[in-house]
Every structure is written in C-alpha cells, then in structure tokens.
Design a protein around this motif. Sequence first.
Motif, PDB file in Angstrom:
ATOM      1  N   SER A  29      37.634  11.580 -14.872  1.00  9.35           N
ATOM      2  CA  SER A  29      37.945  12.847 -15.536  1.00  9.35           C
ATOM      3  C   SER A  29      36.919  13.173 -16.619  1.00  9.35           C
ATOM      4  CB  SER A  29      39.354  12.809 -16.128  1.00  9.35           C
ATOM      5  OG  SER A  29      39.444  11.832 -17.138  1.00  9.35           O
ATOM      6  N   LEU A  30      36.419  12.165 -17.300  1.00  9.95           N
ATOM      7  CA  LEU A  30      35.372  12.399 -18.287  1.00  9.95           C
ATOM      8  C   LEU A  30      34.094  12.897 -17.611  1.00  9.95           C
ATOM      9  CD1 LEU A  30      34.702  12.149 -21.308  1.00  9.95           C
ATOM     10  CD2 LEU A  30      33.818   9.874 -20.813  1.00  9.95           C
ATOM     11  N   GLY A  31      33.778  12.350 -16.442  1.00 10.65           N
ATOM     12  CA  GLY A  31      32.615  12.817 -15.696  1.00 10.65           C
ATOM     13  C   GLY A  31      32.746  14.263 -15.270  1.00 10.65           C
ATOM     14  N   ILE A  32      33.933  14.656 -14.818  1.00 11.43           N
ATOM     15  CA  ILE A  32      34.157  16.051 -14.440  1.00 11.43           C
ATOM     16  C   ILE A  32      34.039  16.954 -15.661  1.00 11.43           C
ATOM     17  CG2 ILE A  32      35.906  17.657 -13.581  1.00 11.43           C
ATOM     18  CD1 ILE A  32      36.845  15.348 -11.755  1.00 11.43           C
ATOM     19  N   LEU A  33      34.615  16.528 -16.780  1.00 10.75           N
ATOM     20  CA  LEU A  33      34.522  17.315 -18.012  1.00 10.75           C
ATOM     21  C   LEU A  33      33.074  17.497 -18.445  1.00 10.75           C
ATOM     22  CD1 LEU A  33      36.004  18.596 -20.473  1.00 10.75           C
ATOM     23  CD2 LEU A  33      35.847  16.339 -21.537  1.00 10.75           C
ATOM     24  N   PHE A  36      31.315  20.088 -16.335  1.00  6.12           N
ATOM     25  CA  PHE A  36      31.654  21.454 -16.713  1.00  6.12           C
ATOM     26  C   PHE A  36      31.001  21.856 -18.027  1.00  6.12           C
ATOM     27  CE2 PHE A  36      35.350  21.291 -13.751  1.00  6.12           C
ATOM     28  CZ  PHE A  36      35.032  22.444 -13.050  1.00  6.12           C
ATOM     29  N   GLN A  37      30.713  20.887 -18.884  1.00  7.13           N
ATOM     30  CA  GLN A  37      30.054  21.178 -20.152  1.00  7.13           C
ATOM     31  C   GLN A  37      28.528  21.224 -20.017  1.00  7.13           C
ATOM     32  OE1 GLN A  37      31.453  18.125 -22.787  1.00  7.13           O
ATOM     33  NE2 GLN A  37      33.336  19.230 -23.274  1.00  7.13           N
ATOM     34  N   GLN A  38      28.036  21.179 -18.795  1.00  5.20           N
ATOM     35  CA  GLN A  38      26.602  21.247 -18.506  1.00  5.20           C
ATOM     36  C   GLN A  38      25.838  20.036 -19.036  1.00  5.20           C
ATOM     37  OE1 GLN A  38      25.123  23.969 -16.815  1.00  5.20           O
ATOM     38  NE2 GLN A  38      27.188  24.733 -16.443  1.00  5.20           N
ATOM     39  N   GLN A  39      26.503  18.921 -19.186  1.00  5.67           N
ATOM     40  CA  GLN A  39      25.854  17.677 -19.597  1.00  5.67           C
ATOM     41  C   GLN A  39      25.827  16.745 -18.387  1.00  5.67           C
ATOM     42  OE1 GLN A  39      28.165  16.300 -22.875  1.00  5.67           O
ATOM     43  NE2 GLN A  39      27.493  17.926 -24.250  1.00  5.67           N
ATOM     44  N   SER A  40      24.916  17.038 -17.467  1.00  3.78           N
ATOM     45  CA  SER A  40      24.959  16.363 -16.174  1.00  3.78           C
ATOM     46  C   SER A  40      24.620  14.880 -16.268  1.00  3.78           C
ATOM     47  CB  SER A  40      24.023  17.054 -15.188  1.00  3.78           C
ATOM     48  OG  SER A  40      22.697  17.007 -15.645  1.00  3.78           O
ATOM     49  N   ARG A  41      23.730  14.495 -17.171  1.00  4.65           N
ATOM     50  CA  ARG A  41      23.375  13.087 -17.257  1.00  4.65           C
ATOM     51  C   ARG A  41      24.569  12.237 -17.702  1.00  4.65           C
ATOM     52  NH1 ARG A  41      18.000  11.431 -20.186  1.00  4.65           N
ATOM     53  NH2 ARG A  41      17.226  12.184 -18.206  1.00  4.65           N
ATOM     54  N   ALA A  42      25.292  12.686 -18.712  1.00  6.02           N
ATOM     55  CA  ALA A  42      26.481  11.960 -19.169  1.00  6.02           C
ATOM     56  C   ALA A  42      27.562  11.959 -18.089  1.00  6.02           C
ATOM     57  CB  ALA A  42      27.015  12.587 -20.455  1.00  6.02           C
ATOM     58  N   GLY A  43      27.650  13.055 -17.333  1.00  4.78           N
ATOM     59  CA  GLY A  43      28.614  13.117 -16.234  1.00  4.78           C
ATOM     60  C   GLY A  43      28.308  12.111 -15.146  1.00  4.78           C
ATOM     61  N   TRP A  44      27.042  12.005 -14.787  1.00  3.67           N
ATOM     62  CA  TRP A  44      26.667  11.039 -13.742  1.00  3.67           C
ATOM     63  C   TRP A  44      26.866   9.605 -14.229  1.00  3.67           C
ATOM     64  CZ3 TRP A  44      26.957  12.434  -9.087  1.00  3.67           C
ATOM     65  CH2 TRP A  44      26.566  13.693  -8.673  1.00  3.67           C
ATOM     66  N   TYR A  45      26.627   9.357 -15.512  1.00  7.29           N
ATOM     67  CA  TYR A  45      26.888   8.023 -16.052  1.00  7.29           C
ATOM     68  C   TYR A  45      28.378   7.689 -15.988  1.00  7.29           C
ATOM     69  CZ  TYR A  45      22.123   7.546 -17.888  1.00  7.29           C
ATOM     70  OH  TYR A  45      20.769   7.428 -18.019  1.00  7.29           O
ATOM     71  N   SER A  46      29.214   8.665 -16.243  1.00  6.94           N
ATOM     72  CA  SER A  46      30.658   8.429 -16.155  1.00  6.94           C
ATOM     73  C   SER A  46      31.073   8.165 -14.710  1.00  6.94           C
ATOM     74  CB  SER A  46      31.428   9.623 -16.712  1.00  6.94           C
ATOM     75  OG  SER A  46      31.189   9.765 -18.085  1.00  6.94           O
ATOM     76  N   PHE A  47      30.520   8.921 -13.764  1.00  7.17           N
ATOM     77  CA  PHE A  47      30.822   8.670 -12.357  1.00  7.17           C
ATOM     78  C   PHE A  47      30.346   7.287 -11.932  1.00  7.17           C
ATOM     79  CE2 PHE A  47      30.578  13.483 -11.603  1.00  7.17           C
ATOM     80  CZ  PHE A  47      31.939  13.624 -11.750  1.00  7.17           C
TER      81      PHE A  47
END
Length: 66
Positions: A29-33, A36-47
């Motif tokens: 869920s943090l990765g999806i958030l 959506f916040q346009q922070q793709s690097r942090a999203g991919w790290y969460s995934f």
Amino acid sequence: MSVVDVSNVSAGLFITGAVFILLIFSLLSLGILKMFQQQSRAGWYSFAGAVVSSVVFGLVLNEWFV
C-alpha cells in the motif's frame, strides 16, 4: 461450507503469519501511495521490499513450521 478447526495452530505460527502479512501489505500500500504521489523510485523500493518480505516469509515458514 464446513467448520474449520484452528485449535492446532501454534501461537508462533499465528504471530509470524500476522506480522509478515501486515508487513507485506503495508509495503504494497505504501508503494501504491508513492506511485500516486509521483515518487516512483520510493514506490518501486516499497514494491521490492514487499517481494523480499514475501520470499523471507516463505523461507521462514519452510524452515520453522514445515
């Protein structure tokens, strides 16, 4: 449907499952958030963290509970 007897589930297995399920789904869920916040690097790290946590969960289950 029938009644399932869960009295044979140990406390360690229950706590381990609960902790890892909370960890995996919170990282997803943090990765999806973050996506959506346009922070793709942090999203991919969460995934990636969710995938690593899933693999570790599988290894822990295989080593300690099977």
